[in-house]
Design an enzyme around this catalytic site. Structure first.
Site, PDB file in Angstrom:
ATOM      1  N   THR A  72     -18.599   7.216 -16.705  1.00 15.53           N
ATOM      2  CA  THR A  72     -17.774   8.406 -16.512  1.00 15.53           C
ATOM      3  C   THR A  72     -16.851   8.631 -17.703  1.00 15.53           C
ATOM      4  O   THR A  72     -16.777   9.734 -18.250  1.00 15.53           O
ATOM      5  CB  THR A  72     -16.942   8.263 -15.211  1.00 15.53           C
ATOM      6  OG1 THR A  72     -17.870   8.154 -14.128  1.00 15.53           O
ATOM      7  CG2 THR A  72     -16.027   9.447 -14.989  1.00 15.53           C
ATOM      8  N   GLN A 181     -28.647   6.315 -16.291  1.00 18.33           N
ATOM      9  CA  GLN A 181     -29.768   5.935 -15.401  1.00 18.33           C
ATOM     10  C   GLN A 181     -31.031   5.608 -16.199  1.00 18.33           C
ATOM     11  O   GLN A 181     -32.095   5.396 -15.609  1.00 18.33           O
ATOM     12  CB  GLN A 181     -30.068   7.054 -14.396  1.00 18.33           C
ATOM     13  CG  GLN A 181     -28.959   7.306 -13.391  1.00 18.33           C
ATOM     14  CD  GLN A 181     -28.774   6.165 -12.385  1.00 18.33           C
ATOM     15  OE1 GLN A 181     -29.585   5.240 -12.282  1.00 18.33           O
ATOM     16  NE2 GLN A 181     -27.686   6.224 -11.639  1.00 18.33           N
ATOM     17  N   ALA A 202     -22.541  -0.523 -17.531  1.00 15.92           N
ATOM     18  CA  ALA A 202     -23.005  -1.889 -17.249  1.00 15.92           C
ATOM     19  C   ALA A 202     -23.505  -2.092 -15.826  1.00 15.92           C
ATOM     20  O   ALA A 202     -24.458  -2.828 -15.592  1.00 15.92           O
ATOM     21  CB  ALA A 202     -21.857  -2.876 -17.515  1.00 15.92           C
ATOM     22  N   HIS A 203     -22.858  -1.421 -14.847  1.00 15.72           N
ATOM     23  CA  HIS A 203     -23.161  -1.820 -13.465  1.00 15.72           C
ATOM     24  C   HIS A 203     -24.502  -1.303 -12.961  1.00 15.72           C
ATOM     25  O   HIS A 203     -24.917  -1.632 -11.859  1.00 15.72           O
ATOM     26  CB  HIS A 203     -22.004  -1.456 -12.518  1.00 15.72           C
ATOM     27  CG  HIS A 203     -21.843  -0.013 -12.180  1.00 15.72           C
ATOM     28  ND1 HIS A 203     -22.160   0.474 -10.935  1.00 15.72           N
ATOM     29  CD2 HIS A 203     -21.391   1.037 -12.902  1.00 15.72           C
ATOM     30  CE1 HIS A 203     -21.885   1.777 -10.906  1.00 15.72           C
ATOM     31  NE2 HIS A 203     -21.419   2.136 -12.085  1.00 15.72           N
ATOM     32  N   CYS A 323     -22.500   9.207  -5.387  1.00 13.62           N
ATOM     33  CA  CYS A 323     -21.233   9.732  -5.884  1.00 13.62           C
ATOM     34  C   CYS A 323     -20.791  10.963  -5.111  1.00 13.62           C
ATOM     35  O   CYS A 323     -19.635  11.317  -5.101  1.00 13.62           O
ATOM     36  CB  CYS A 323     -21.334  10.072  -7.361  1.00 13.62           C
ATOM     37  SG  CYS A 323     -21.874   8.674  -8.336  1.00 13.62           S
TER      38      CYS A 323
END
Ligand code: PLP
Length: 378
Positions: A72, A181, A202-203, A323
């Site tokens: 983000t 993605q 990273a996640h 989200c």
């Protein structure tokens, strides 16, 4: 009860090696990379090593990587920082109507402060007409931002076509790709994609939440959004989140693209085949979407109802995008998926840890759900 986690586009489990690195950088090598003593030097070495690993994962150079707090922030910095730096050369920004909110809402914000923003709509759920980019990108366009793979259906916009259009149309535009993605799933190389800016997180690749990176091609100038220190080329000041950054580096090192992709493609094909046996399932993802995401609608059953049913059977998926938390998805409506189908959309998303057992558990729970939930409706 065994659990079957099929919501990897929302987030992934941190790998053991990445978690170990984070712990090491909190408990042992806990120095500040800016400190001028040996703890600082050791920490700085770790920062350099993580930067090298991230750079390698996308074919960049080490000094082209800026660490951020996630995808983000990387997207915000890319769009705001580029628009601010380029505003003397034009006023137009081109993006798509299916971007993640961190691009979409930032583009809306730029529109609110006076930039002209054109949101390109896909022709249908299968993708875009390249001609729409051709006519939108002009010599007044200063920024083009297009995602590599959509987070809700896995659709992959024609990013490889954009640089040639920018050139042909004599546009000064910087080209930004939101590859959050795509990293770890698709073959990503900033040189072959010919982009100026790229966001990653990273996640989504078995690293921790709260860390990401922005690639800024050497020679490209963007302006900072935050001020107060010399870190990250003064573009993203503040003491670096070294435990998270170090873990991100390890997660990037662990990417095994071709090996995992083959396995995931097989799982995706298997799931698609099995879903086609159900009368009331419509697949919303295009055939050539990234195999890591499969979005479908179970006709007449609201996403949340099916999601809770699946969750009670130990199968974890998402309704559209995690989200949007139940809000109407701007992506599904831009893809011209009708409201009824959008209201019952389910997103399955794989990671390298996903197995055929997970898919079978999903199919079994789905079948039971279709029987009981549809009957209740009648
Ligand atoms: N871009 C895309 C395409 C995403 O899917 C996401 C998260 O789901 C983000 C950006 C935001 O990344 P982060 O969660 O690291 O802020």
């Amino acid at each position: 009860m065994a659990f079957h986690y099929l919501d990897n586009s929302a987030t992934t489990q941190v790998s053991e090696a990445a978690a170990k690195k984070a712990m090491e950088l909190m408990r042992e090598n806990f120095g500040n990379p800016s400190s001028l003593h040996s703890f600082g030097f050791e920490a700085e070495k770790e920062l350099i090593s993580a930067r090298q690993l991230i750079a390698k994962a996308i074919g960049a150079k080490e000094n082209e990587i800026l660490f951020t707090s996630g995808g983000t922030e990387a997207n915000n910095l890319a769009l705001m920082g580029a628009a601010e730096a380029m505003k003397r050369r034009g006023n137009k920004i081109v993006t798509t109507a299916i971007e993640h909110h961190s691009v979409f809402d930032t583009a809306k914000q730029l529109e609110a402060i006076g930039f002209e923003v054109e949101f390109i709509y896909p022709k249908d759920k299968n993708g875009f007409d390249v001609k729409d980019f051709e006519s939108a990108i002009t010599d007044k366009t200063i920024l083009v931002s297009v995602m590599l793979a959509n987070n809700e259906t896995g659709l992959m916009p024609p990013v490889s076509k954009i640089p040639a259009i920018i050139k042909r149309n004599a546009s000064p535009a910087l080209f930004h790709i939101d590859a959050v993605q795509g990293l770890g799933k698709e073959n990503i190389n900033v040189a072959s994609l010919k982009c100026d800016l790229m966001s990653i997180s990273a996640h989504k690749i078995h690293g921790p939440k709260g860390v990401g990176a922005l690639y800024v091609r050497k020679g490209v100038r963007i302006l900072p959004r935050t001020f107060g220190g010399k870190q990250e080329n003064k573009l993203r000041p503040g003491t670096e989140a070294l435990p998270l950054i170090g873990a991100f580096g390890v997660a990037a090192k662990e990417i095994k693209l071709s090996e995992n992709r083959e396995k995931i493609r097989e799982l995706n094909t298997y799931l698609r085949q099995k879903l086609s046996d159900f009368d009331d399932i419509i697949i919303n993802s295009p055939d050539d979407a990234t195999p890591y995401i499969l979005n479908f609608s179970a006709k007449g059953i609201r996403s949340e109802t099916m999601l809770h049913h699946l969750s009670s059977a130990g199968v974890y998926v998402s309704s559209g995008s995690a989200c949007s938390k139940g809000g109407k998805s701007h992506v599904l409506s831009a893809l011209k998926i009708n409201d009824d189908l959008a209201d019952s959309a389910i997103r399955v998303s794989f990671s390298k840890e996903s197995t055929k057992e997970d898919v079978d558990a999903l199919l079994e729970a789905l079948e039971a759900g279709l029987n009981t939930l549809q009957r209740k409706r009648k």
